[in-house]
Design a protein around this motif. Structure first.
Motif, short mmCIF file in Angstrom:
data_model
loop_
_atom_site.label_atom_id
_atom_site.label_comp_id
_atom_site.label_asym_id
_atom_site.label_seq_id
_atom_site.Cartn_x
_atom_site.Cartn_y
_atom_site.Cartn_z
N SER A 241 70.44 -51.84 17.64
CA SER A 241 70.82 -50.51 18.21
C SER A 241 69.58 -49.71 17.99
CB SER A 241 72.07 -49.97 17.52
OG SER A 241 71.53 -49.78 16.03
N ALA B 92 67.95 -47.60 20.80
CA ALA B 92 68.02 -46.24 20.77
C ALA B 92 66.73 -45.27 20.60
CB ALA B 92 69.08 -45.71 19.46
N SER C 79 77.68 -44.42 25.24
CA SER C 79 77.72 -45.16 24.25
C SER C 79 78.64 -44.70 23.21
CB SER C 79 76.33 -45.21 23.60
OG SER C 79 76.13 -46.00 22.43
N ILE D 55 74.19 -47.12 19.81
CA ILE D 55 72.89 -46.43 20.57
C ILE D 55 73.14 -45.04 20.48
CG2 ILE D 55 71.85 -46.33 22.70
CD1 ILE D 55 72.56 -49.34 23.05
#
Length: 279
Positions: free
Chosen positions: A102, A106, A134, A166
């Protein structure tokens, strides 16, 4: 003495003869507060009316709870080495790998969402749309989606944790970048620094404490969430818990619940210690 001073003040300042009345809230503020309280009461009443509560189930709830605890005792500690330990380790792996994935996904989205780093309204909107999407889907729903793609198992759980995280990581990283002081950034721009140099030497030193705090907090949350993903077949300790409950093996359910509780406490202690060392 005080009366003389008051009389002298009234003589020198005739306009102060009328006492001022202090009011905590204006009329508009009182009306607004009343409207908010009324809306909250109406929402609570409507929620209670629309939730079907069966009184008979509430009356015997203490007896059912006592019966459940009696079934869980004595705890089947011998079951822990057989399957609980392996599932617990798998749960930690799901949370850790999902958090790492993530973060990798992200960070680019967070950079695009920060308007001071990416001065493009379209890219900012698209990045924020991804972050909102998300966060708006629950991890269990993500798990069901990835189970349909990859099948039951820890891979689906890892992907569910990653895609759920994320939005959390990207939003907070983007906000940290937007709150960075512009002085050092402007100096780097004036020196002809590239975007990567601005990020490495301008933004990163400022957002580093916030970044690690965000990552550690998300990992702590993911440990808790990954413990229940197995209830829908996404691997981890949840699958073992679901199997034991379906087979009415309450002594084993007690072991699993205790193991989940202990691992959550240990994760909290670990996060606290790491924060002290890093931050």
């Amino acid at each position: 003495m005080s009366e003389a001073v008051a009389a002298q003040t009234k003589q020198t300042n005739p306009g102060t003869q009328h006492d001022r009345i202090w009011v905590r809230y204006t009329l508009g503020q009182r009306v607004l507060r009343f409207a908010i309280y009324l809306a909250v009461v109406i929402a609570i009443v409507q929620s209670i009316r629309n939730i079907n509560i069966i009184p008979e189930f509430l009356y015997d709830a203490p007896e059912q709870m006592a019966d459940l605890f009696n079934r869980m005792w004595p705890v089947d500690w011998a079951h822990y080495p057989d399957s609980v330990h392996t599932a617990l380790v798998e749960t930690i792996h799901i949370a850790t790998l999902g958090t790492i994935l993530s973060v990798m996904l992200a960070i680019p989205v967070g950079l695009l969402a920060a308007n001071n780093f990416t001065p493009s309204k379209i890219l900012n909107f698209l990045a924020r749309l991804i972050l909102v999407s998300s966060r708006s889907v629950n991890s269990l729903v993500w798990a069901l989606l990835f189970i349909a793609i990859f099948g039951p198992g820890p891979l689906a759980g890892t992907m569910a944790i990653a895609f759920r995280s994320i939005g959390f990581v990207g939003k907070l990283v983007g906000e940290a970048i937007e709150q960075a002081h512009a002085g050092s950034i402007e100096a780097l721009k004036a020196a002809g620094a590239t975007k990567s140099s601005q990020l490495n030497y301008g933004y990163w030193p400022q957002i580093k404490p916030a970044f690690w705090s965000i990552v550690l907090l998300r990992w702590d949350i993911n440990v808790r969430e990954s413990a229940v993903l197995g209830l829908v077949g996404a691997g981890g300790i949840g699958m073992t818990l679901d199997t034991a409950m379906n087979l009415f093996q309450w002594e084993r359910v007690a072991v699993i619940l205790i193991a989940i509780f202990v691992i959550v406490i240990l994760a909290e202690i670990l996060i606290t210690q790491v924060r002290k060392r890093i931050l």
